[in-house]
Design a protein around this motif. Structure first.
Motif, PDB file in Angstrom:
ATOM      1  N   ILE A 280       0.823  -1.205   0.000  1.00  0.00           N
ATOM      2  CA  ILE A 280       0.000   0.000   0.000  1.00  0.00           C
ATOM      3  C   ILE A 280       0.860   1.260   0.000  1.00  0.00           C
ATOM      4  N   VAL A 281       1.888   1.271   0.835  1.00  0.00           N
ATOM      5  CA  VAL A 281       2.701   2.492   0.988  1.00  0.00           C
ATOM      6  C   VAL A 281       3.876   2.525   0.032  1.00  0.00           C
ATOM      7  N   GLY A 282       4.088   1.450  -0.723  1.00  0.00           N
ATOM      8  CA  GLY A 282       5.169   1.440  -1.703  1.00  0.00           C
ATOM      9  C   GLY A 282       6.541   1.264  -1.100  1.00  0.00           C
ATOM     10  N   LYS A 283       6.650   0.393  -0.120  1.00  0.00           N
ATOM     11  CA  LYS A 283       7.927   0.149   0.529  1.00  0.00           C
ATOM     12  C   LYS A 283       8.234  -1.345   0.491  1.00  0.00           C
ATOM     13  N   ARG A 284       9.426  -1.689   0.026  1.00  0.00           N
ATOM     14  CA  ARG A 284       9.805  -3.096  -0.078  1.00  0.00           C
ATOM     15  C   ARG A 284      10.021  -3.676   1.315  1.00  0.00           C
ATOM     16  N   ILE A 285       9.433  -4.849   1.535  1.00  0.00           N
ATOM     17  CA  ILE A 285       9.546  -5.520   2.829  1.00  0.00           C
ATOM     18  C   ILE A 285      10.612  -6.605   2.741  1.00  0.00           C
ATOM     19  N   LYS A 286      11.594  -6.548   3.634  1.00  0.00           N
ATOM     20  CA  LYS A 286      12.669  -7.529   3.680  1.00  0.00           C
ATOM     21  C   LYS A 286      12.460  -8.468   4.867  1.00  0.00           C
ATOM     22  N   SER A 287      13.244  -9.534   4.901  1.00  0.00           N
ATOM     23  CA  SER A 287      13.113 -10.488   6.000  1.00  0.00           C
ATOM     24  C   SER A 287      13.416  -9.836   7.337  1.00  0.00           C
ATOM     25  N   SER A 288      14.357  -8.869   7.330  1.00  0.00           N
ATOM     26  CA  SER A 288      14.679  -8.175   8.575  1.00  0.00           C
ATOM     27  C   SER A 288      13.479  -7.375   9.079  1.00  0.00           C
ATOM     28  N   ASP A 289      12.664  -6.876   8.150  1.00  0.00           N
ATOM     29  CA  ASP A 289      11.462  -6.140   8.551  1.00  0.00           C
ATOM     30  C   ASP A 289      10.469  -7.062   9.248  1.00  0.00           C
ATOM     31  N   ILE A 290      10.331  -8.298   8.749  1.00  0.00           N
ATOM     32  CA  ILE A 290       9.431  -9.256   9.401  1.00  0.00           C
ATOM     33  C   ILE A 290       9.926  -9.539  10.813  1.00  0.00           C
ATOM     34  N   GLY A 291      11.240  -9.683  10.964  1.00  0.00           N
ATOM     35  CA  GLY A 291      11.804  -9.875  12.296  1.00  0.00           C
ATOM     36  C   GLY A 291      11.489  -8.710  13.210  1.00  0.00           C
ATOM     37  N   ASN A 292      11.590  -7.484  12.682  1.00  0.00           N
ATOM     38  CA  ASN A 292      11.302  -6.297  13.489  1.00  0.00           C
ATOM     39  C   ASN A 292       9.832  -6.242  13.899  1.00  0.00           C
ATOM     40  N   VAL A 293       8.948  -6.640  12.979  1.00  0.00           N
ATOM     41  CA  VAL A 293       7.512  -6.675  13.286  1.00  0.00           C
ATOM     42  C   VAL A 293       7.243  -7.616  14.450  1.00  0.00           C
ATOM     43  N   LEU A 294       7.806  -8.808  14.368  1.00  0.00           N
ATOM     44  CA  LEU A 294       7.516  -9.830  15.381  1.00  0.00           C
ATOM     45  C   LEU A 294       8.175  -9.505  16.717  1.00  0.00           C
ATOM     46  N   ARG A 295       9.341  -8.862  16.695  1.00  0.00           N
ATOM     47  CA  ARG A 295       9.930  -8.425  17.965  1.00  0.00           C
ATOM     48  C   ARG A 295       9.009  -7.416  18.649  1.00  0.00           C
ATOM     49  N   ALA A 296       8.451  -6.507  17.846  1.00  0.00           N
ATOM     50  CA  ALA A 296       7.526  -5.523  18.415  1.00  0.00           C
ATOM     51  C   ALA A 296       6.274  -6.208  18.955  1.00  0.00           C
ATOM     52  N   ASP A 297       5.750  -7.192  18.206  1.00  0.00           N
ATOM     53  CA  ASP A 297       4.587  -7.949  18.686  1.00  0.00           C
ATOM     54  C   ASP A 297       4.912  -8.654  19.999  1.00  0.00           C
ATOM     55  N   GLY A 298       6.097  -9.289  20.044  1.00  0.00           N
ATOM     56  CA  GLY A 298       6.492 -10.009  21.247  1.00  0.00           C
ATOM     57  C   GLY A 298       6.664  -9.085  22.437  1.00  0.00           C
ATOM     58  N   LEU A 299       7.346  -7.960  22.216  1.00  0.00           N
ATOM     59  CA  LEU A 299       7.554  -7.013  23.306  1.00  0.00           C
ATOM     60  C   LEU A 299       6.223  -6.433  23.782  1.00  0.00           C
ATOM     61  N   ALA A 300       5.356  -6.063  22.828  1.00  0.00           N
ATOM     62  CA  ALA A 300       4.045  -5.512  23.194  1.00  0.00           C
ATOM     63  C   ALA A 300       3.221  -6.536  23.971  1.00  0.00           C
ATOM     64  N   THR A 301       3.330  -7.813  23.602  1.00  0.00           N
ATOM     65  CA  THR A 301       2.579  -8.856  24.306  1.00  0.00           C
ATOM     66  C   THR A 301       3.096  -9.030  25.732  1.00  0.00           C
ATOM     67  N   VAL A 302       4.412  -8.962  25.902  1.00  0.00           N
ATOM     68  CA  VAL A 302       4.976  -9.021  27.262  1.00  0.00           C
ATOM     69  C   VAL A 302       4.485  -7.834  28.093  1.00  0.00           C
ATOM     70  N   ILE A 303       4.515  -6.639  27.486  1.00  0.00           N
ATOM     71  CA  ILE A 303       4.010  -5.446  28.176  1.00  0.00           C
ATOM     72  C   ILE A 303       2.528  -5.634  28.505  1.00  0.00           C
ATOM     73  N   GLY A 304       1.774  -6.239  27.571  1.00  0.00           N
ATOM     74  CA  GLY A 304       0.363  -6.513  27.821  1.00  0.00           C
ATOM     75  C   GLY A 304       0.173  -7.410  29.027  1.00  0.00           C
ATOM     76  N   GLY A 305       0.997  -8.462  29.150  1.00  0.00           N
ATOM     77  CA  GLY A 305       0.902  -9.341  30.308  1.00  0.00           C
ATOM     78  C   GLY A 305       1.229  -8.633  31.613  1.00  0.00           C
ATOM     79  N   VAL A 306       2.139  -7.684  31.561  1.00  0.00           N
ATOM     80  CA  VAL A 306       2.515  -6.928  32.763  1.00  0.00           C
ATOM     81  C   VAL A 306       1.423  -5.924  33.136  1.00  0.00           C
ATOM     82  N   PHE A 307       0.848  -5.281  32.109  1.00  0.00           N
ATOM     83  CA  PHE A 307      -0.134  -4.218  32.358  1.00  0.00           C
ATOM     84  C   PHE A 307      -1.577  -4.717  32.236  1.00  0.00           C
ATOM     85  N   ASN A 308      -1.791  -6.021  32.453  1.00  0.00           N
ATOM     86  CA  ASN A 308      -3.149  -6.582  32.533  1.00  0.00           C
ATOM     87  C   ASN A 308      -3.896  -6.552  31.194  1.00  0.00           C
ATOM     88  N   SER A 309      -3.169  -6.858  30.109  1.00  0.00           N
ATOM     89  CA  SER A 309      -3.809  -6.912  28.797  1.00  0.00           C
ATOM     90  C   SER A 309      -3.439  -8.235  28.130  1.00  0.00           C
TER      91      SER A 309
END
Length: 635
Positions: A280-309
């Motif tokens: 949509i935004v016209g930006k090439r997605i590399k494998s490193s980008d997928i890794g960055n996405v999932l690290r953010a998902d993982g970190l956000a999920t840990v924060i969710g567990g700490v903050f009752n989400s």
């Protein structure tokens, strides 16, 4: 002579990285929040209702959810180090976790105490996601459309009973009251409003149809005395849900494994959302980008567990909003994150949301959950069900999931620990789909894709084939034309499946003029039949089992074409949905020159060869869903 003037060029800024003026950031960010809000707050409401949390705890869950959603969105959009993809991806609690979370809660007695086991599992799954992020792209081979489609369908179908229960719940007592037509009308009315908005409006209004349906449903319920805002007055104007509100998390092995499976599912979903957003935004997605996405998902999920989400992933509604509005800046999502954090400090807003009557909520939930199931069915539409292995994976997984969903008491007969797997249709269905896929397509298989022979030949074995064996296995891809098979054979060894595919494409398009004409003439005329009446020129159902009149029309076209050009009309009929389009395409080509038609024919043959290759080679397209179409570009 004057000295040359050095021109200072302004650094180009990609639209994704453009920082808009503050008023626009606020306006566009608020638009994202509105589109996201209904789906976001439904998750804590549904979970709280199912495990019997008191109203004051629900308010805290909602504020915690909004607060953590804001943090998660900022992490994903702004990013730091190797965390966050830096795209306009707004994060929200995934619906995939709803049923397993309820199962975990109920397995540990329900109420606030059971949430300790939920948050323990959420934190473990978040850490797991963060750690596997660098290698997840390699794991995607275990999540082809037959697995992801089955999982998403199961999630939607297993959540429908939750919405159905709310739809017949008395909003005053909280008890199921299916005999009261009043609650049924609230649910049906909410669904009708959502459908009407989707039918009448386009654009942004259609994206917030669920939110508007909830508002209209609540307004009617308030007018009829079935909704009140007593709890809003009792809520504090400003407040904050502190970390570990219900106590320190507790860890149950089966609960943790269940939540890890859910996070793997959402990782596939996040990968797809990232690829779609990149398009949509016209930006090439590399494998490193997928890794960055999932690290953010993982970190956000840990924060969710700490903050009752709960677990987090990108919200597809907001991906669609980026396409709809054309606003590509990731800072808009960051602004939306700030707005959500502010809302997380406003308990009165959460109290208003928690006052939504159960039947109204049930009507909205039914549409959302059914939509999830429809997405899964759409994904399954890309699966080849003529392969009995795919059929077994889907039917067995669905049967187990719906069995447990319909008769949850099944878990009571299971040993301690295993019972939790059978406590949720999503858990047992998901595990079944993943394991069956491994059993049928990966177990005992050496490195390399399996081709032909029922999936018994590896890529290494293809590279070691004799010319005769190669022709026997792959000749049909290029209509058994000797020179084309030979040209593909000469390109061994093949490094991967793509190289094998490319060999056939090159063979078709790089032959001499005489060879190419021989290849074209090897194809049957459209409408030609064998002695038993079966069509010969068929690579798609569009040209099979035609009525006599329709078949005669096809034969007339083929005869006229051959008489005019001297070779058969070749059309890749798989790209059409009805033979009428084949006829229209064929007659429109009659005015072309012979060289142009020869070129057209070769292009069509290349398409046919490509489809035949997909049919022949198992896992030729392991992630064939449209949203993952560019995954092979990752590097």
């Amino acid at each position: 002579m004057s000295a040359p003037v050095l021109k200072v060029t302004k650094k180009r800024v990609h639209p994704v990285d453009e920082v808009l003026p503050v008023p626009k950031l606020g306006l566009y960010g608020f638009q994202h929040v509105v589109a996201f809000y209904a789906g976001a707050v439904l998750v804590p409401i549904i979970i709280a209702g199912a495990i019997k949390l008191p109203q004051e705890d629900l308010v805290k869950l909602i504020t915690a959810d909004l607060f953590t959603c804001g943090i998660a969105s900022i992490i994903q959009a702004v990013g730091f180090w190797k965390v966050g993809v830096r795209l306009p991806l707004l994060q929200g609690v995934t619906f995939a976790g709803v049923s397993p979370i309820i199962a975990i809660g109920l397995a540990h007695g329900g109420g606030a105490a059971s949430l300790l086991y939920v948050y323990g599992a959420v934190i473990v799954a978040g850490v797991f996601t963060f750690l596997i992020a660098p290698v997840f792209v390699k794991l995607l081979r275990y999540f082809p459309p037959v697995v992801t489609g089955t999982l998403i369908t199961i999630i939607g179908l297993c959540l429908v009973p939750v919405g159905a229960g709310d739809a017949v719940t008395n909003p005053h007592t909280g008890e199921h009251d299916p005999s009261n037509i009043r609650w049924l009308l609230y649910a049906l009315g909410t669904i009708a409003v959502i459908v009407a908005i989707q039918r009448i409006f386009r654009g942004f209004m259609a994206t917030i149809a669920v939110l508007l349906g909830l508002i209209v449903g609540c307004a009617v319920a308030f007018a009829l005395g079935d909704m009140n805002f007593d709890k809003v007055g009792a809520a504090a104007p400003i407040g904050f849900t502190q970390p570990f509100l219900f106590g320190m998390p507790k860890f149950d092995v089966v609960a943790c494994v269940t939540m890890i499976i859910i996070l793997l599912i959402t990782a596939v979903e996040s990968t797809g959302s990232t690829m779609a957003t990149g398009e949509i935004v016209g930006k090439r997605i590399k494998s490193s980008d997928i890794g960055n996405v999932l690290r953010a998902d993982g970190l956000a999920t840990v924060i969710g567990g700490v903050f009752n989400s709960f677990p987090y992933t990108a919200f597809s509604e907001n991906v669609g909003l980026v396409r709809l509005t054309g606003v590509k800046s990731r800072w808009v999502v960051a602004a939306a994150g700030v707005i959500m954090i502010v809302l997380g400090f406003l308990p009165k807003v959460a109290a208003i949301v928690s006052s939504i009557p159960n039947p109204v909520l049930g009507g909205a939930s039914l549409t959302l959950f059914a939509t999830v199931a429809a997405v899964g069915i759409q994904t399954l539409g890309k699966v080849d069900f003529t392969d009995h292995r795919n059929l077994i994976i889907v039917t067995t997984s669905l049967a187990l999931a719906l069995w447990v969903t319909a008769y949850p008491d099944v878990a009571k007969s299971m040993p301690k620990g295993i019972d939790l797997l059978f406590g949720s249709g999503i858990s047992i269905g998901g595990i079944a789909a993943i394991l069956l896929n491994v059993v049928f397509f990966h177990l005992g298989i050496s490195k390399g894709p399996r081709v032909a022979g029922g999936g018994t030949i590896s890529l290494d074995e293809v590279n070691a084939m004799t010319r005769e064996r190669f022709t026997e296995v792959f000749g049909h891809v290029v209509q058994d034309v000797p020179w084309a098979v030979e040209r593909a054979f000469e390109q061994r060894p093949y490094a991967d499946t793509k190289a094998l595919r490319d060999a056939f494409q090159d063979a078709v398009l790089t032959g001499s003029s005489e060879q190419q004409l021989q290849l074209i003439n090897a194809f049957h005329d459209l409408g030609a039949e064998d002695e038993t009446g079966h069509a010969l020129a068929v690579d798609h159902v569009a040209l099979s089992n035609l009525a006599e009149e329709d078949h005669n029309d096809v034969v007339e076209l083929a005869s006229a074409y051959r008489e005019h050009f001297g070779f058969p009309l070749v059309i890749c009929a798989r790209e059409t949905e009805h033979f009428d389009r084949v006829l229209k395409n064929g007659w429109s080509r009659m005015d072309n020159s012979t060289p142009a038609e020869k070129a057209f024919a070769l292009i069509e043959i290349a398409k046919i060869a490509n489809y035949r290759f997909d049919d022949l080679v198992a896992n030729a397209n392991p992630i064939a869903a449209a949203r993952f179409g560019r995954l092979n570009e990752l590097a």
